[in-house]
Design an enzyme around this catalytic site. Structure first.
Site, PDB file in Angstrom:
ATOM      1  N   LYS A 193      -3.108  19.545 -10.379  1.00  0.00           N
ATOM      2  CA  LYS A 193      -3.527  19.888 -11.654  1.00  0.00           C
ATOM      3  C   LYS A 193      -2.106  20.965 -11.901  1.00  0.00           C
ATOM      4  O   LYS A 193      -2.501  21.940 -11.918  1.00  0.00           O
ATOM      5  CB  LYS A 193      -4.784  20.151 -12.129  1.00  0.00           C
ATOM      6  CG  LYS A 193      -4.900  20.306 -13.530  1.00  0.00           C
ATOM      7  CD  LYS A 193      -4.628  21.633 -13.982  1.00  0.00           C
ATOM      8  CE  LYS A 193      -4.884  21.978 -15.460  1.00  0.00           C
ATOM      9  NZ  LYS A 193      -3.484  22.456 -16.187  1.00  0.00           N
ATOM     10  N   GLY A 246      -4.039  31.502 -10.348  1.00  0.00           N
ATOM     11  CA  GLY A 246      -3.845  31.731 -11.712  1.00  0.00           C
ATOM     12  C   GLY A 246      -4.295  33.112 -11.969  1.00  0.00           C
ATOM     13  O   GLY A 246      -4.540  34.104 -11.291  1.00  0.00           O
ATOM     14  N   SER A 247      -5.069  33.146 -13.272  1.00  0.00           N
ATOM     15  CA  SER A 247      -5.648  34.363 -13.710  1.00  0.00           C
ATOM     16  C   SER A 247      -7.166  34.649 -12.992  1.00  0.00           C
ATOM     17  O   SER A 247      -7.869  33.928 -12.621  1.00  0.00           O
ATOM     18  CB  SER A 247      -5.742  34.718 -15.128  1.00  0.00           C
ATOM     19  OG  SER A 247      -6.753  33.790 -15.873  1.00  0.00           O
ATOM     20  N   THR A 248      -7.501  36.115 -13.207  1.00  0.00           N
ATOM     21  CA  THR A 248      -8.382  36.562 -12.578  1.00  0.00           C
ATOM     22  C   THR A 248      -9.707  35.962 -13.365  1.00  0.00           C
ATOM     23  O   THR A 248     -10.743  35.448 -12.747  1.00  0.00           O
ATOM     24  CB  THR A 248      -8.709  38.049 -12.319  1.00  0.00           C
ATOM     25  OG1 THR A 248      -7.716  38.469 -11.245  1.00  0.00           O
ATOM     26  CG2 THR A 248      -9.901  38.475 -11.760  1.00  0.00           C
ATOM     27  N   GLY A 251     -10.295  32.511 -12.610  1.00  0.00           N
ATOM     28  CA  GLY A 251     -10.621  32.478 -10.912  1.00  0.00           C
ATOM     29  C   GLY A 251     -12.133  32.733 -11.078  1.00  0.00           C
ATOM     30  O   GLY A 251     -13.014  31.984 -10.143  1.00  0.00           O
ATOM     31  N   GLU A 268      -5.948  32.727  -5.621  1.00  0.00           N
ATOM     32  CA  GLU A 268      -4.912  33.506  -5.601  1.00  0.00           C
ATOM     33  C   GLU A 268      -4.828  34.145  -6.952  1.00  0.00           C
ATOM     34  O   GLU A 268      -4.425  33.367  -7.852  1.00  0.00           O
ATOM     35  CB  GLU A 268      -3.612  33.047  -5.234  1.00  0.00           C
ATOM     36  CG  GLU A 268      -3.551  32.298  -3.667  1.00  0.00           C
ATOM     37  CD  GLU A 268      -3.548  33.431  -2.567  1.00  0.00           C
ATOM     38  OE1 GLU A 268      -3.572  34.468  -3.210  1.00  0.00           O
ATOM     39  OE2 GLU A 268      -3.719  33.224  -1.604  1.00  0.00           O
ATOM     40  N   CYS A 302       2.826  37.277  -9.909  1.00  0.00           N
ATOM     41  CA  CYS A 302       1.508  37.834  -9.703  1.00  0.00           C
ATOM     42  C   CYS A 302       1.646  39.106  -8.892  1.00  0.00           C
ATOM     43  O   CYS A 302       0.916  40.146  -8.719  1.00  0.00           O
ATOM     44  CB  CYS A 302       0.690  36.857  -8.795  1.00  0.00           C
ATOM     45  SG  CYS A 302       1.506  36.138  -7.492  1.00  0.00           S
ATOM     46  N   GLU A 399      -3.102  43.600 -15.648  1.00  0.00           N
ATOM     47  CA  GLU A 399      -2.083  42.643 -15.626  1.00  0.00           C
ATOM     48  C   GLU A 399      -1.294  42.425 -16.740  1.00  0.00           C
ATOM     49  O   GLU A 399      -1.813  41.657 -17.626  1.00  0.00           O
ATOM     50  CB  GLU A 399      -2.316  41.522 -14.615  1.00  0.00           C
ATOM     51  CG  GLU A 399      -1.093  40.588 -14.170  1.00  0.00           C
ATOM     52  CD  GLU A 399      -1.386  39.548 -13.405  1.00  0.00           C
ATOM     53  OE1 GLU A 399      -2.316  38.946 -13.807  1.00  0.00           O
ATOM     54  OE2 GLU A 399      -0.798  39.423 -12.470  1.00  0.00           O
TER      55      GLU A 399
END
Ligand code: NDP
Length: 496
Positions: A193, A246-248, A251, A268, A302, A399
């Site tokens: 995806k 992707g983003s935390t 996640g 990650e 990242c 971030e």
């Protein structure tokens, strides 16, 4: 290269024109709900193509195709050697189409064409070859049980199963290939995806996979939005593993979704990586390194070194050198060979990044250089350096994912204090150290909570595990750990 790259000159005839459908079970199929998403060139905001907006039913179709390919047909019987050959063939084919893929990535994501060629496509080619090597080297061990009697005990590594691979938009081809290559080396089947902002190179990769003749259903591609396609993959009861970049925030959502059938999960996530520059470092190496690590890919990385701690005796000189380099950086469309810094991915990201800078200035930070949008067309931004930030500011803790560096002085070599400053965020992805004193570098590296510590300008490499401490992620990609992350370990104990 003296003139801008153009579609007509470089792209294969069908790369942009062909309707971008979904790749499921070895065929290009329309989504159940006929809807599309525009692909936008961030250098000018223009639509360059449209691709399918998949949904949960399409994910279900793709998962069924991946399950079938995992359990029947030629794939589960294929030797590691044969899987390696397929990956090598894909690497060769990708290399042969290097210009086309690079241009597609540059148009879709904005990055300078030279970078797309060398890093995005070149890196993907090398990663495929590296992972191909692992397909023949996935072994278990033998053991000597302590129980009375005679035994033969061993472990075997088996493919974890059907894997959902969900990637972010900053290195679309590189990340898709990195996950896919390790998964296929381990014998898994996948549903890819790509991010909604950057799906074109992944779709084109699907065309190469089809041409080469990968068994149907081994690789499936479902484009669409995260909350629809990505979430459906994470929720799906017949997916065995999710590998996500992707983003935390997303996640954490996936952790909850994967609890349903206790899927394996590698995430990650984001970072706020520190760079520590000692006065005894090679000044030029340190300037180049600190500069590249934050402005590379317009800060949309990242592992960006977004917090620089510089020893006070060289602090002013370092700030001046970085500012001079930032002001000299040629910002422009990635298709112009002279451009060194491309646009941000979207208007939303531009707004987010400039918003962060404003919040820092309002809180008392000092603007050394940059800070503003560049031009009115496309999503360009000046490379930005902020001084006088403090640890409570959002620009220091969160971030930003844009070309914004916070720079701070420190006084002495108190490594415990430096490590406390370096570790003072929720993240722990990368850290950078610049010094000629390797003993000091080793001692500080031990104290820093980061998945990767890079000393004196070292880069990222497919042979070296990559991932995060703390809220930068779970698990590791790349290297042996990356491939083994797509396996289950089975122990067999036999009484003889
Ligand atoms: P997001 O988390 O928003 O998106 C990443 C991917 O997840 C996209 O494909 C997105 O789909 C999808 N997604 C969004 N919502 C869901 C959901 N509910 N369920 C499943 N999938 C979902 O990240 P960004 O796109 O903003 O990417 C930037 C982030 O990625 C940064 O935080 C960066 O640090 C991180 N990153 C981490 C790396 C690492 O290796 N640690 C490497 C590169 C980036 P869509 O966009 O199509 O809606």
């Amino acid at each position: 290269m003296s003139e801008a790259w153009t579609l007509e000159k470089t792209l294969s005839p069908h790369a942009m024109d062909r309707p971008k459908t979904l790749f499921i079970g070895g065929e290009w199929v329309a989504p159940i709900r006929p809807d599309t998403i525009p692909a936008v060139d961030p250098a000018n905001g223009q639509e360059i193509a449209r691709f399918s907006r998949g949904g949960a039913q399409d994910v279900d179709r793709a998962v069924r195709a991946a399950r079938l390919a995992l359990e029947a047909g030629s794939w589960p019987k294929m030797s590691g050697q044969a899987r390696a050959k397929l990956l090598w063939t894909l690497a060769d084919r990708l290399e042969a189409h290097r210009d086309e893929f690079a241009l597609l990535e540059t148009l879709d994501v904005g990055k300078p064409i030279g970078m797309s060629m060398a890093v995005d496509v070149g890196g993907a080619v090398e990663k495929l070859r590296y992972s191909a090597g692992w397909a023949t080297k996935i072994f278990g061990k033998t053991f000597s049980p302590t129980l009375p009697g005679e035994y033969h005990a061993f472990t075997a590594r088996e493919p974890v199963g059907v894997c959902g691979l969900i990637v972010a938009w900053n290195f679309p081809l590189g990340m898709a290939v990195a996950k896919m290559a390790d998964a296929l080396a381990a014998g898994c089947t996948v549903v890819l995806k790509p991010a909604e902002q950057s799906s074109l190179t992944t779709l084109r990769l699907g065309e190469l996979i089809e041409e080469i003749g990968f068994p149907a259903g081994v690789v499936n591609i479902v484009t669409g939005y995260g909350p629809e396609v990505g979430q459906a993959l994470a929720d799906h009861p017949d997916v065995d593993k999710i590998s996500f970049t992707g983003s935390t925030a997303t996640g954490k959502r996936l952790v909850a979704a994967c609890a349903g059938n206790l899927k394996r999960l590698t995430v990650e996530l984001g970072g706020k990586s520190p760079a520590v520059v000692f006065a005894d470092s090679d000044f030029e190496v340190a300037v180049q390194g600190v500069f590249r690590n934050i402005f590379y890919n317009t800060g949309q990385i990242c592992a960006a070194g977004s917090r620089a701690f510089v020893q006070r005796t060289i602090y002013d000189k370092m700030v001046a050198a970085l500012a001079e380099k930032a002001q000299a950086l040629r910002v422009g469309p990635g298709v112009e060979p002279s451009s060194e810094l491309g646009p941000l991915i979207s208007d939303k990201q531009l707004e987010r990044v400039t918003g962060y800078v404003e919040s820092g200035l309002e809180a008392g930070a000092k603007l050394v250089t940059g800070g503003a949008r560049l031009g009115s067309q496309g999503y360009f931004m000046e490379p930005t350096i902020l001084a006088d930030t403090d640890r409570t500011m959002r620009v220091r803790q969160e971030e930003i994912f844009g070309p914004v560096l916070c720079i701070m002085p420190f006084d002495d070599d108190d490594l415990d204090q430096l490590a406390r400053s370096a570790n003072d965020t929720d993240y722990g992805l990368n850290a950078f150290i610049y010094t000629r004193d390797l003993s000091k570098a080793h001692r500080l590296a031990r104290k820093i909570k980061a998945g990767v510590v890079r000393v004196n300008g070292a880069g990222i490499d497919p042979t070296v595990p990559f991932g995060g401490y703390k809220q930068s992620g779970w698990g590791r990609e790349q290297g042996e750990e990356g491939v083994l992350g797509f396996t289950e370990l089975k122990s067999v104990v036999m009484a003889l």
